[in-house]
Design an enzyme around this catalytic site. Structure first.
Site, short mmCIF file in Angstrom:
data_model
loop_
_atom_site.label_atom_id
_atom_site.label_comp_id
_atom_site.label_asym_id
_atom_site.label_seq_id
_atom_site.Cartn_x
_atom_site.Cartn_y
_atom_site.Cartn_z
N ASP A 1 -42.24 11.71 88.87
CA ASP A 1 -43.66 12.35 89.20
C ASP A 1 -43.67 11.15 90.72
OD1 ASP A 1 -44.40 14.38 87.83
OD2 ASP A 1 -45.69 13.73 86.64
N TRP B 1 -51.11 23.01 87.08
CA TRP B 1 -51.10 21.67 86.54
C TRP B 1 -50.56 22.12 85.08
CZ3 TRP B 1 -53.55 19.19 81.81
CH2 TRP B 1 -52.44 18.00 82.05
N ARG C 1 -57.92 14.92 91.09
CA ARG C 1 -56.88 16.59 90.71
C ARG C 1 -57.18 16.82 92.32
NH1 ARG C 1 -56.44 19.55 86.00
NH2 ARG C 1 -56.29 17.94 84.83
#
Ligand SMILES: *[C@@H]1O[C@H](CO)[C@@H](O)[C@H](O)[C@H]1NC(C)=O
Ligand SMILES: *[C@@H]1O[C@H](CO)[C@@H](O)[C@H](O)[C@H]1NC(C)=O
Ligand SMILES: *[C@@H]1O[C@H](CO)[C@@H](O)[C@H](O)[C@H]1NC(C)=O
Length: 356
Positions: free
Chosen positions: A193, A256, A291
């Site tokens: 990530d 997600w 987010r």
């Protein structure tokens, strides 16, 4: 304390529980090998003092040899300049130029090979990406010297999702693997990530011979522990063989969440289990952020997860479909830009009761 527990009524439960926990412990030992269990259980209390950290560039120059030198030997099995806990701060992401200046021996496409010895391991780091340029810079600033300290022969691939469709992490990783394998005969694929930075250079970016390895076992956002047993998100390491054995990652998780649980399930379904860096080593700092738009929570993930067992052999590397828009070697990484299509329409989910 003991006496408190051993009142007459508690006794049967006490011995029962003791017997059961011993049995579980023996089972664990049997499945995972004693050393990894001890590390897993006691690892967080062993050894490292994270209040005393070193700069990730410390003594890296000791690796810069006489330019005339000829490599004759393999690097030692353990790099001599590992320092353990690293200093990591996210105040201001460094510029690409500054990162380049600090990593003079990284070559076009984000490649590096130790100069004074032959690297024992060939590691490809694959990073799914969109609209996170500043996170990418922070990560590259720490990751390049981190990998050099470990004396790896490595390259960094950024898989950049073009367009505005919902983000699809797992599919981008599949693409990264397929493309990376065109460049080199990698021993290990690190699926990484963009917002996680490793805190200890003894957490080696090499694969386990037998099982997929979870490297980010202790993230700061989960108080440096696993959020739940079976968690496989963040940073993981698979050999190309292990990756193909699980048919890669699912292509069908848009947005997600969920795909990491699917991957963990694929590992079990294909007869492997997960190994992990012990909690004391597998520490990562997450770059703080909101987010993203275009990566909304995937509300279909529970339905998908219920069908993993049925679908995993048909959804993965053998069904991967994409358009490679460009392949650019930048000084610090290879940029693979891809069009991965759009999420299909799915019926909305009626039951969300099932928890993973
Ligand atoms: C850096 O290298 C020097 C010289 O070998 C050594 O004395 C020192 O301990 C090293 N520093 C660290 C943090 O390892
Ligand atoms: C993506 O969204 C931006 C802003 O909403 C828009 O300007 C752009 O044209 C879109 N791109 C594509 C490929 O749809
Ligand atoms: C990768 O290349 C594409 C196409 O040139 C570009 O739009 C994108 O910004 C690049 N991404 C990164 C992270 O360099």
């Amino acid at each position: 304390m003991g006496a408190m527990f051993l009142t007459r009524t508690d006794r049967p439960c006490f011995f029962m529980c003791l017997a059961v926990s011993q049995l579980l412990f023996i089972l664990l030992l049997y499945r995972r090998g004693a050393s990894s269990v001890f590390q897993g259980i006691f690892g967080s209390y062993l050894g490292w003092d994270y209040s005393r950290t070193q700069d990730v560039y410390t003594n890296l120059s000791l690796f810069i040899p006489d330019p005339e030198a000829v490599r004759t030997q393999f690097c030692p099995a353990r790099s001599p300049i590992l320092v353990g806990p690293l200093t990591i701060t996210f105040n201001k992401p460094p510029s690409l130029k500054k990162i380049q200046q600090k990593n003079r021996y990284v070559t076009s496409g984000g490649y590096f090979s130790p100069r004074h010895c032959f690297g024992r391991y060939r590691t490809a780091v694959i990073i799914p990406h969109r609209s996170r340029e500043s996170h990418l810079r922070s990560l590259l600033y720490y990751l390049h010297p981190f990998l050099q300290r470990q004396q790896l022969h490595y390259a960094i691939f950024v898989v950049h999702q073009a367009g505005n469709a919902t983000f699809n992490r797992a599919k981008l990783l599949n693409i990264g693997v397929r493309e990376a394998l065109r460049y080199d005969d990698w021993d290990c694929l690190i699926l990484h990530d963009v917002d996680l930075v490793p805190e200890n250079d003894y957490n080696l970016y090499i694969c386990d011979d037998y099982y997929p390895k979870h490297l980010s076992s202790a993230m700061d956002k989960f108080q440096y522990s696993l959020p739940y047993w079976g968690y496989f998100g963040g940073v993981s390491a698979l050999t190309p063989d292990q990756f193909m054995k699980i048919n890669g990652f699912p292509n069908t998780y848009w947005g997600w969440g969920g795909e990491d649980d699917d991957i963990a399930m694929r590992i079990r379904l294909s007869g492997m289990s997960i190994t992990r860096s012990p909690l004391s080593l597998g520490r990562y700092k997450m770059i703080p952020h909101d987010r993203d738009s275009g990566n909304e929570e995937n509300s279909h993930r529970y339905t998908l997860l219920r069908n993993t067992k049925k679908n995993w052999k048909d959804d993965g590397m053998n069904s991967l479909d994409f358009h490679l828009l460009s392949r650019e070697k930048t000084p610090l990484y290879t940029n693979l830009t891809v069009d991965i299509g759009e999420a299909p329409e799915m019926p909305t989910e009626a039951s969300k009761w099932r928890l993973f």
